[in-house]
Design an enzyme around this catalytic site. Structure first.
Site, PDB file in Angstrom:
ATOM      1  N   TYR A 152      14.131 -28.646  60.369  1.00  0.00           N
ATOM      2  CA  TYR A 152      15.524 -28.390  59.999  1.00  0.00           C
ATOM      3  C   TYR A 152      16.135 -27.436  61.011  1.00  0.00           C
ATOM      4  O   TYR A 152      15.536 -26.424  61.381  1.00  0.00           O
ATOM      5  CB  TYR A 152      15.623 -27.758  58.603  1.00  0.00           C
ATOM      6  CG  TYR A 152      17.045 -27.418  58.210  1.00  0.00           C
ATOM      7  CD1 TYR A 152      17.845 -28.349  57.563  1.00  0.00           C
ATOM      8  CD2 TYR A 152      17.601 -26.170  58.512  1.00  0.00           C
ATOM      9  CE1 TYR A 152      19.164 -28.045  57.217  1.00  0.00           C
ATOM     10  CE2 TYR A 152      18.910 -25.864  58.177  1.00  0.00           C
ATOM     11  CZ  TYR A 152      19.679 -26.806  57.529  1.00  0.00           C
ATOM     12  OH  TYR A 152      20.978 -26.518  57.199  1.00  0.00           O
TER      13      TYR A 152
ATOM     14  N   GLU B 170      24.675 -29.431  61.466  1.00  0.00           N
ATOM     15  CA  GLU B 170      23.388 -29.499  60.769  1.00  0.00           C
ATOM     16  C   GLU B 170      22.605 -30.711  61.242  1.00  0.00           C
ATOM     17  O   GLU B 170      23.116 -31.833  61.231  1.00  0.00           O
ATOM     18  CB  GLU B 170      23.605 -29.579  59.261  1.00  0.00           C
ATOM     19  CG  GLU B 170      22.305 -29.592  58.467  1.00  0.00           C
ATOM     20  CD  GLU B 170      22.540 -29.630  56.969  1.00  0.00           C
ATOM     21  OE1 GLU B 170      22.151 -28.682  56.285  1.00  0.00           O
ATOM     22  OE2 GLU B 170      23.132 -30.634  56.507  1.00  0.00           O
TER      23      GLU B 170
END
Length: 398
Positions: A119, A207
């Protein structure tokens, strides 16, 4: 402003980020040709909607046993079959709500042999007033859950704007993600490119979930979510052109035309307030007394009668609204202007739900007189607490 995954990847690719080949389509008969233009033999068919959780989502029309909004295909024929089934149907995810979103676009992407999922995101860390990277080895998962259950797995690296991403910053991020060569060697260039894109394009969120390490050890941006600061779009006409209004609430589109800060919510009490902080407090106290706000609407400090009229029309156009609370603390925003706008709007569209008005501040007596003389069925409130109790009671919340 949000954009689709395929658009976000195109923006990031222009800055040198490693992304797979892919083709966006809007019709099922385009799927076969798109797949044949990709290396294959494995493909991924991705629904393009402005919401997360697509892979775990379900199409309303296809039943619980059907595959989700992100599907693996091992042949061109399978790509075409998925496209025919997905396009035009309604995908429901945790972020869309029960209504879901109709899938009008698909992204056909070359498959990836994944070894690890990570992530990585960039956002504005308001606690330090800087852009910061957020990194975790737990990619592909709900990052909020990871942060709550295992906060030690979330690493935050603020970036000094005078120096941008330094080699030390890159090393800290690579350590946080436990990268080894060749991915580690590639990561510094990626981190610097992402930061450059974030700053130059006035992003508010970038993101990548997941950022993957492939079986050959190289990095790839497997998914990308990008949001831009709407106030900066005048500097980026190329980005403004990427806006997909079919993904936005029509009421929010109309509000943007009048320079109103409006966000549609799922409740039944429409709110018209001046000032973002007061709007948040108004929504909180509505919930405190058992109601649910139908919107966030800040008319701002310098609203005209025309602007207030437009705001009231947007609220009343929402079929879920069962009552309206107008809460104005007049400073720059005058109470008589609000009152004139409300009266004008009601005369144009009618008033079919309870209306509670709390006015205080500049020209409050004039504002109250305008409402009292209008003949409207308005419930006056002494303060915010009184106003919230009255509107919740009026719609049957308590």
């Amino acid at each position: 402003m949000n954009i689709h995954e395929y658009q976000a990847k195109a923006v990031l690719k222009a800055y040198g980020a490693p992304v797979a080949d892919g083709v966006a389509i809007t019709a099922a008969n385009e799927a076969e040709g798109a797949a044949r233009n990709l290396p294959g033999p494995v493909y991924v068919v991705k629904s393009q909607i402005h919401a997360g959780g697509r892979g775990k989502g379900r199409f309303k029309e296809l039943g619980e046993d059907a595959a989700g909004g992100v599907r693996l295909a091992r042949s061109v024929d399978e790509v075409a079959a998925h496209a025919a089934e997905m396009l035009g149907n309604t995908l429901v995810t945790k972020q869309t709500g029960k209504a879901g979103k109709q899938v009008n676009r698909l992204y056909i992407e070359d498959g990836a042999d994944i070894a690890r999922e990570l992530y990585l995101s960039l956002l504005i860390d308001r606690s330090v007033g800087r852009v910061a990277f957020v990194a975790s080895t737990e990619g592909g998962m709900d990052i909020e859950t990871v942060a709550a259950a295992t906060p030690e797995k979330i690493i935050n690296v603020p970036i000094d704007p005078e120096h941008a991403v330094t080699d030390a910053d890159a090393a800290a991020l690579a350590d946080a993600l436990k990268l080894e060569d060749p991915a580690r060697g590639e990561s510094a260039a990626l981190f610097k490119a992402l930061y450059q894109a974030f700053v130059e394009k006035d992003m508010s969120l970038l993101e990548i979930n997941p950022l993957v390490v492939l079986s050959d050890g190289h990095l790839r941006v497997l998914d990308a979510k990008v949001s831009f600061d709407g106030n900066a779009l005048f500097r980026h006409p190329d980005i403004a052109e990427l806006r997909d209004e079919t993904e936005e609430d029509p009421k929010e589109i109309e509000a943007s035309k009048h320079d109103l800060a409006y966000v549609a919510l799922d409740g039944t009490i429409g709110c018209m307030v001046n000032g973002a902080g007061l709007a948040m407090a108004t929504m909180d106290i509505i919930k405190l007394y058992g109601g649910e706000p139908a919107n966030f609407l800040d008319v701002g400090g310098g609203a005209s009668v025309k602007k207030v009229t437009a705001a009231f029309k947007i609220i009343t156009a929402d079929p879920n609204v069962k009552g309206i609370l107008v809460n104005i603390f007049g400073g720059i925003m005058r109470c008589d202007t609000i009152a004139e706008g409300v009266v004008t709007a009601v005369k144009e569209v009618g008033l079919k739900v309870p209306l509670v008005v709390r006015l205080e501040g500049t020209n409050v007596d004039q504002g109250k007189a305008i409402l009292n003389d209008s003949g409207l069925n308005v419930v006056a409130a002494d303060d915010l607490d009184d106003a919230a109790q009255k509107i919740v009671a009026a719609v049957g919340g308590t």
